[in-house]
Scaffold this motif. Structure first.
Motif, PDB file in Angstrom:
ATOM      1  N   THR A 102     -46.254 -32.229  14.379  1.00  0.00           N
ATOM      2  CA  THR A 102     -45.851 -30.736  14.305  1.00  0.00           C
ATOM      3  C   THR A 102     -45.123 -30.262  13.068  1.00  0.00           C
ATOM      4  O   THR A 102     -45.079 -29.103  12.684  1.00  0.00           O
ATOM      5  N   GLU A 103     -44.704 -31.183  12.322  1.00  0.00           N
ATOM      6  CA  GLU A 103     -43.968 -30.773  10.962  1.00  0.00           C
ATOM      7  C   GLU A 103     -45.015 -30.554   9.645  1.00  0.00           C
ATOM      8  O   GLU A 103     -44.725 -30.199   8.741  1.00  0.00           O
ATOM      9  N   GLY A 104     -46.423 -30.723  10.136  1.00  0.00           N
ATOM     10  CA  GLY A 104     -47.350 -30.494   9.254  1.00  0.00           C
ATOM     11  C   GLY A 104     -47.800 -31.787   8.459  1.00  0.00           C
ATOM     12  O   GLY A 104     -48.760 -31.756   7.589  1.00  0.00           O
ATOM     13  N   ARG A 105     -47.517 -32.849   8.616  1.00  0.00           N
ATOM     14  CA  ARG A 105     -47.825 -34.021   8.138  1.00  0.00           C
ATOM     15  C   ARG A 105     -49.227 -34.718   8.642  1.00  0.00           C
ATOM     16  O   ARG A 105     -49.365 -34.558   9.817  1.00  0.00           O
ATOM     17  N   THR A 106     -50.162 -35.320   7.937  1.00  0.00           N
ATOM     18  CA  THR A 106     -51.361 -35.699   8.365  1.00  0.00           C
ATOM     19  C   THR A 106     -51.573 -37.117   7.735  1.00  0.00           C
ATOM     20  O   THR A 106     -51.427 -37.307   6.771  1.00  0.00           O
ATOM     21  N   PHE A 107     -51.852 -37.878   8.467  1.00  0.00           N
ATOM     22  CA  PHE A 107     -52.050 -39.359   8.386  1.00  0.00           C
ATOM     23  C   PHE A 107     -53.444 -39.866   8.505  1.00  0.00           C
ATOM     24  O   PHE A 107     -53.825 -39.618   9.879  1.00  0.00           O
ATOM     25  N   ARG A 108     -54.307 -40.390   7.562  1.00  0.00           N
ATOM     26  CA  ARG A 108     -55.671 -40.714   8.000  1.00  0.00           C
ATOM     27  C   ARG A 108     -55.567 -42.285   7.698  1.00  0.00           C
ATOM     28  O   ARG A 108     -55.783 -42.674   6.564  1.00  0.00           O
ATOM     29  N   LEU A 109     -55.566 -43.114   8.788  1.00  0.00           N
ATOM     30  CA  LEU A 109     -55.273 -44.197   8.384  1.00  0.00           C
ATOM     31  C   LEU A 109     -56.647 -45.271   8.939  1.00  0.00           C
ATOM     32  O   LEU A 109     -57.385 -44.875   9.911  1.00  0.00           O
ATOM     33  N   SER A 110     -56.680 -46.270   7.956  1.00  0.00           N
ATOM     34  CA  SER A 110     -57.614 -47.294   8.258  1.00  0.00           C
ATOM     35  C   SER A 110     -57.195 -48.440   8.637  1.00  0.00           C
ATOM     36  O   SER A 110     -56.259 -49.179   8.093  1.00  0.00           O
ATOM     37  N   ILE A 111     -57.373 -48.809  10.016  1.00  0.00           N
ATOM     38  CA  ILE A 111     -56.750 -49.981  10.740  1.00  0.00           C
ATOM     39  C   ILE A 111     -57.868 -50.969  10.666  1.00  0.00           C
ATOM     40  O   ILE A 111     -58.885 -50.527  11.657  1.00  0.00           O
ATOM     41  N   LEU A 112     -58.053 -51.782  10.436  1.00  0.00           N
ATOM     42  CA  LEU A 112     -58.911 -53.120  10.525  1.00  0.00           C
ATOM     43  C   LEU A 112     -58.476 -54.378  11.099  1.00  0.00           C
ATOM     44  O   LEU A 112     -57.459 -54.706  10.741  1.00  0.00           O
ATOM     45  N   PRO A 113     -59.487 -55.088  11.914  1.00  0.00           N
ATOM     46  CA  PRO A 113     -59.007 -56.240  12.577  1.00  0.00           C
ATOM     47  C   PRO A 113     -58.717 -57.326  11.591  1.00  0.00           C
ATOM     48  O   PRO A 113     -57.640 -58.270  11.654  1.00  0.00           O
ATOM     49  N   SER A 114     -59.206 -57.289  10.207  1.00  0.00           N
ATOM     50  CA  SER A 114     -59.012 -58.318   9.125  1.00  0.00           C
ATOM     51  C   SER A 114     -59.507 -57.299   7.965  1.00  0.00           C
ATOM     52  O   SER A 114     -60.325 -56.868   7.749  1.00  0.00           O
ATOM     53  N   VAL A 115     -58.715 -57.697   7.068  1.00  0.00           N
ATOM     54  CA  VAL A 115     -58.865 -57.058   5.669  1.00  0.00           C
ATOM     55  C   VAL A 115     -59.388 -58.057   4.691  1.00  0.00           C
ATOM     56  O   VAL A 115     -58.794 -59.232   4.623  1.00  0.00           O
ATOM     57  N   THR A 116     -60.562 -57.890   4.417  1.00  0.00           N
ATOM     58  CA  THR A 116     -61.474 -58.952   3.490  1.00  0.00           C
ATOM     59  C   THR A 116     -60.911 -59.204   2.207  1.00  0.00           C
ATOM     60  O   THR A 116     -60.039 -58.119   1.595  1.00  0.00           O
ATOM     61  N   LYS A 117     -61.242 -60.093   1.514  1.00  0.00           N
ATOM     62  CA  LYS A 117     -60.720 -60.213   0.065  1.00  0.00           C
ATOM     63  C   LYS A 117     -61.386 -58.927  -0.697  1.00  0.00           C
ATOM     64  O   LYS A 117     -60.683 -58.775  -1.759  1.00  0.00           O
ATOM     65  N   LEU A 118     -62.660 -58.525  -0.568  1.00  0.00           N
ATOM     66  CA  LEU A 118     -63.016 -57.443  -1.149  1.00  0.00           C
ATOM     67  C   LEU A 118     -62.443 -56.152  -1.075  1.00  0.00           C
ATOM     68  O   LEU A 118     -62.003 -55.676  -2.025  1.00  0.00           O
ATOM     69  N   LEU A 119     -61.771 -55.936   0.055  1.00  0.00           N
ATOM     70  CA  LEU A 119     -60.850 -54.778   0.509  1.00  0.00           C
ATOM     71  C   LEU A 119     -59.666 -55.029  -0.364  1.00  0.00           C
ATOM     72  O   LEU A 119     -58.825 -54.030  -0.644  1.00  0.00           O
ATOM     73  N   ALA A 120     -59.113 -56.184  -0.166  1.00  0.00           N
ATOM     74  CA  ALA A 120     -57.751 -56.387  -0.634  1.00  0.00           C
ATOM     75  C   ALA A 120     -57.832 -56.418  -2.177  1.00  0.00           C
ATOM     76  O   ALA A 120     -56.893 -56.012  -2.676  1.00  0.00           O
ATOM     77  N   ALA A 121     -58.932 -56.430  -2.832  1.00  0.00           N
ATOM     78  CA  ALA A 121     -58.965 -56.158  -4.301  1.00  0.00           C
ATOM     79  C   ALA A 121     -59.041 -54.758  -4.625  1.00  0.00           C
ATOM     80  O   ALA A 121     -58.701 -54.285  -5.550  1.00  0.00           O
ATOM     81  N   ALA A 122     -59.314 -53.905  -3.571  1.00  0.00           N
ATOM     82  CA  ALA A 122     -59.085 -52.405  -3.788  1.00  0.00           C
ATOM     83  C   ALA A 122     -57.921 -51.955  -3.302  1.00  0.00           C
ATOM     84  O   ALA A 122     -57.638 -50.814  -2.799  1.00  0.00           O
ATOM     85  N   TYR A 123     -56.635 -52.763  -3.369  1.00  0.00           N
ATOM     86  CA  TYR A 123     -55.332 -52.496  -3.367  1.00  0.00           C
ATOM     87  C   TYR A 123     -54.988 -52.463  -1.806  1.00  0.00           C
ATOM     88  O   TYR A 123     -53.652 -52.039  -1.537  1.00  0.00           O
TER      89      TYR A 123
END
Length: 146
Positions: A102-123
């Protein structure tokens, strides 16, 4: 490089240090990836979070995280309750969990069961969180059904 188990333990410890009674929460790692397109180039920024919740409740605690060389530090937690939650969307076009306050903040969250090495390379931080992800999907389905 830090193992997925060590990173998960560091994320949980950072959450526990920032939130009162943090050990009683189920915690999942979430990343918010923002891209801006310019005429010549595109920038990408990644914000890391620990999302905590208690089974059977609809309150969420979102803790921003900073990681450097395997050390994770927590920022100030944000508690999202029924009173300050404006809307919840199960998936946007990129498959992210979207929550607005309600304060106007928006969170767009990626939540994965496992973060692969490829995604880990993308920070994103490398974690394995299958059990926590299952608990989160049950909560997400409860929030989006209301």
């Amino acid at each position: 490089m830090v193992s997925k188990e060590q990173m998960k333990a560091a994320i949980h410890a950072a959450f526990d240090s920032a939130v009162a009674n943090g050990a009683s929460y189920t915690k999942v790692y979430a990343a918010e990836i923002r891209q801006k397109n310019y005429l010549v180039f595109r920038t990408t920024s990644v914000a890391n979070f620990a999302l905590g919740f208690k089974p059977g409740q609809t309150d969420l605690v979102l803790v921003p995280l900073e990681e450097k060389n395997g050390t994770v530090t927590a920022g100030s937690p944000l508690t999202i309750t029924d009173a300050n939650r404006a809307s919840v969307k199960k998936r946007d076009l990129q498959g992210r969990f979207v929550i607005k306050t309600t304060e106007g903040r928006t969170f767009r969250l990626s939540i994965l069961p496992s973060v692969t090495k490829l995604l880990a390379a993308a920070y994103q931080l490398p974690v394995e969180q299958k059990a926590e992800y299952e608990a989160f999907t049950a909560l997400r389905d409860t929030l989006t059904a209301a």
